[in-house]
Design a protein around this motif. Structure first.
Motif, short mmCIF file in Angstrom:
data_model
loop_
_atom_site.label_atom_id
_atom_site.label_comp_id
_atom_site.label_asym_id
_atom_site.label_seq_id
_atom_site.Cartn_x
_atom_site.Cartn_y
_atom_site.Cartn_z
N THR A 248 -1.98 6.75 -0.82
CA THR A 248 -3.09 7.09 0.06
C THR A 248 -2.95 6.49 1.45
O THR A 248 -3.62 6.93 2.38
CB THR A 248 -4.41 6.60 -0.55
N LYS A 249 -2.07 5.51 1.60
CA LYS A 249 -1.88 4.90 2.93
C LYS A 249 -0.95 5.74 3.79
O LYS A 249 -1.18 5.92 4.98
CB LYS A 249 -1.30 3.50 2.75
N THR A 250 0.13 6.27 3.17
CA THR A 250 1.10 7.03 3.94
C THR A 250 0.91 8.54 3.80
O THR A 250 1.42 9.31 4.62
CB THR A 250 2.53 6.68 3.48
N GLY A 251 0.22 8.98 2.75
CA GLY A 251 0.05 10.40 2.51
C GLY A 251 1.21 11.04 1.78
O GLY A 251 1.20 12.25 1.51
N ALA A 252 2.21 10.24 1.44
CA ALA A 252 3.39 10.78 0.75
C ALA A 252 3.10 10.99 -0.73
O ALA A 252 2.54 10.12 -1.39
CB ALA A 252 4.57 9.83 0.92
N ALA A 253 3.49 12.16 -1.26
CA ALA A 253 3.31 12.49 -2.67
C ALA A 253 4.67 12.84 -3.26
O ALA A 253 5.43 13.63 -2.69
CB ALA A 253 2.35 13.66 -2.85
N THR A 254 4.97 12.26 -4.41
CA THR A 254 6.25 12.52 -5.06
C THR A 254 6.03 12.89 -6.51
O THR A 254 5.15 12.34 -7.19
CB THR A 254 7.16 11.27 -4.99
N GLU A 255 6.83 13.84 -7.00
CA GLU A 255 6.77 14.20 -8.42
C GLU A 255 7.54 13.15 -9.21
O GLU A 255 8.71 12.89 -8.94
CB GLU A 255 7.37 15.59 -8.65
N SER A 256 6.89 12.57 -10.22
CA SER A 256 7.48 11.48 -10.98
C SER A 256 8.01 11.91 -12.33
O SER A 256 9.00 11.36 -12.82
CB SER A 256 6.44 10.37 -11.17
N PHE A 257 7.37 12.90 -12.93
CA PHE A 257 7.72 13.27 -14.31
C PHE A 257 7.17 14.66 -14.58
O PHE A 257 6.18 15.08 -13.98
CB PHE A 257 7.12 12.25 -15.29
N ARG A 258 7.85 15.38 -15.49
CA ARG A 258 7.38 16.72 -15.86
C ARG A 258 7.38 16.86 -17.38
O ARG A 258 8.42 16.68 -18.02
CB ARG A 258 8.26 17.80 -15.23
N ALA A 259 6.20 17.14 -17.93
CA ALA A 259 6.07 17.44 -19.36
C ALA A 259 6.22 18.94 -19.53
O ALA A 259 5.40 19.71 -19.01
CB ALA A 259 4.72 16.96 -19.89
#
Length: 358
Positions: A248-259
């Motif tokens: 929430t500080k940088t606005g960066a979103a990353t995909e961590s895992f996929r079920a």
């Protein structure tokens, strides 16, 4: 005298509704158990029951190991009931029931039967959430043309509203430090204001859109700065769930895992996170609807496990130590099982609750 008669008639209607029978034994729609929520510690589980014909709803606390009689904490006539939410110390519960404009929010003592309600209010919305310190309860108070988050100071019985620029304030969640609240603005990304995940300070300042998410997303705060959420991707008869981590500080979103390879219909409304946000419980089915089988998604071990194979299951809830799971089966019984799906056991059915009020 009139108030005594009216109170008697209301209680009679409640008992008739819960038993699933009309007056004179003419028959009627059966009562059902709607939601389950395990207390933060111990073996207590809160459940709500309702009867759609009489619109009679009740909040109970029962023991997972069958000790003692179920306690009826409160009742109301607005339908449908909402999910009960425990305060962190397990002393109080918040529950909201009804449709927009007729919803009633109640805060009750969890250990007291009878006069357990300490605060109640008609609200526009629902989805109550306790603040981390247990002093405040926030809820979605969206109405047509006006979206805001309601907050009540439980001790002072004082209500404040946090205004937003959005059309909705769905699924509000407190930050871990209690200074901010995240929420979803439903709609389209082309709308003004656009749909997505938003954050606002509790004093109403600093509102900002932090992720352009489509539709409903049950996001939770993993720590003071990071929010985690699932996005569903449907392919034919199966669905994948992508776990995203948002700073929430940088606005960066990353995909961590996929079920991958879950049944097509995955209910993210029934998502239940572990405290560290490394495990999640979801309900998925090959047919559209709110019931199906319960799946465990283990992010650290990067695996998905089906936990149930019988009946129609719904609303999983972790125990306080996360060694067990409470859930509903076939809308008429409360069950528990181990965290890996072992030791599945029926705690009670609707008949036990009918007996408790007679």
């Amino acid at each position: 005298m009139r108030s005594i008669v009216l109170s008697s008639l209301i209680m009679c209607a409640m008992l008739v509704a819960l038993s699933g029978c009309k007056p004179d034994d003419e028959g009627g729609p059966p009562a059902s158990i709607n939601w389950a929520a395990w207390a933060p510690s111990g073996s207590r589980i809160a459940v709500t029951t309702s009867d759609s014909g009489m619109k009679a709803n009740m909040l109970w606390v029962v023991d997972a190991v069958g000790v003692g009689k179920p306690k009826l904490l409160t009742q109301w006539l607005a339908d449908p009931p909402g999910r009960p939410v425990w305060r962190g110390d397990g002393e109080m519960l918040a529950v909201a029931g009804g449709v927009p404009s007729t919803t009633e929010l109640q805060i009750v003592h969890a250990g007291k039967a009878g006069e357990s309600v300490i605060w109640r209010k008609r609200i526009d919305g629902g989805y109550p959430q306790w603040s981390p310190d247990g002093r405040l309860v926030a809820w979605d108070n969206s109405t047509a043309g006006q979206a805001r988050i309601g907050i009540v100071d439980v001790s002072a019985r004082r209500v404040q509203y946090v205004p937003t620029s959005t059309d909705t304030t769905s699924f509000p969640k407190w930050s871990r430090d209690g200074r901010q609240i995240s929420f979803c603005n439903l709609g389209k990304t082309s709308d003004i204001p656009p749909s997505g995940l938003y954050i606002v300070n509790v004093d109403g300042t600093g509102e900002r859109r932090v992720a352009p998410l489509p539709g409903m997303v049950h996001a939770v705060w993993r720590d003071a700065a990071e929010i985690v959420y699932f996005l569903k991707r449907t392919k034919g008869n199966t669905s994948d769930l992508e776990l995203w981590i948002l700073n929430t500080k940088t606005g960066a979103a990353t995909e961590s895992f996929r079920a991958v390879g879950l049944p097509k219909w995955v209910s993210l409304r029934e998502l239940s996170w572990s405290k560290d946000c490394n495990r999640a419980l979801v309900v998925a089915s090959e047919r559209q609807g709110p019931v199906g089988d319960i799946y465990l998604i283990d992010i650290l071990q990067r695996r998905t496990r089906r936990l149930t194979n019988d009946g129609r299951n719904a609303w999983p809830s972790w125990s306080g130590d996360e060694s067990e799971i409470a859930f509903l089966r076939d809308t008429d019984s409360l069950w528990t099982m181990g965290a890996e799906g072992t030791r599945q056991r029926k705690v009670l059915d609707i008949a036990a609750l009918v007996s408790a009020v007679r």
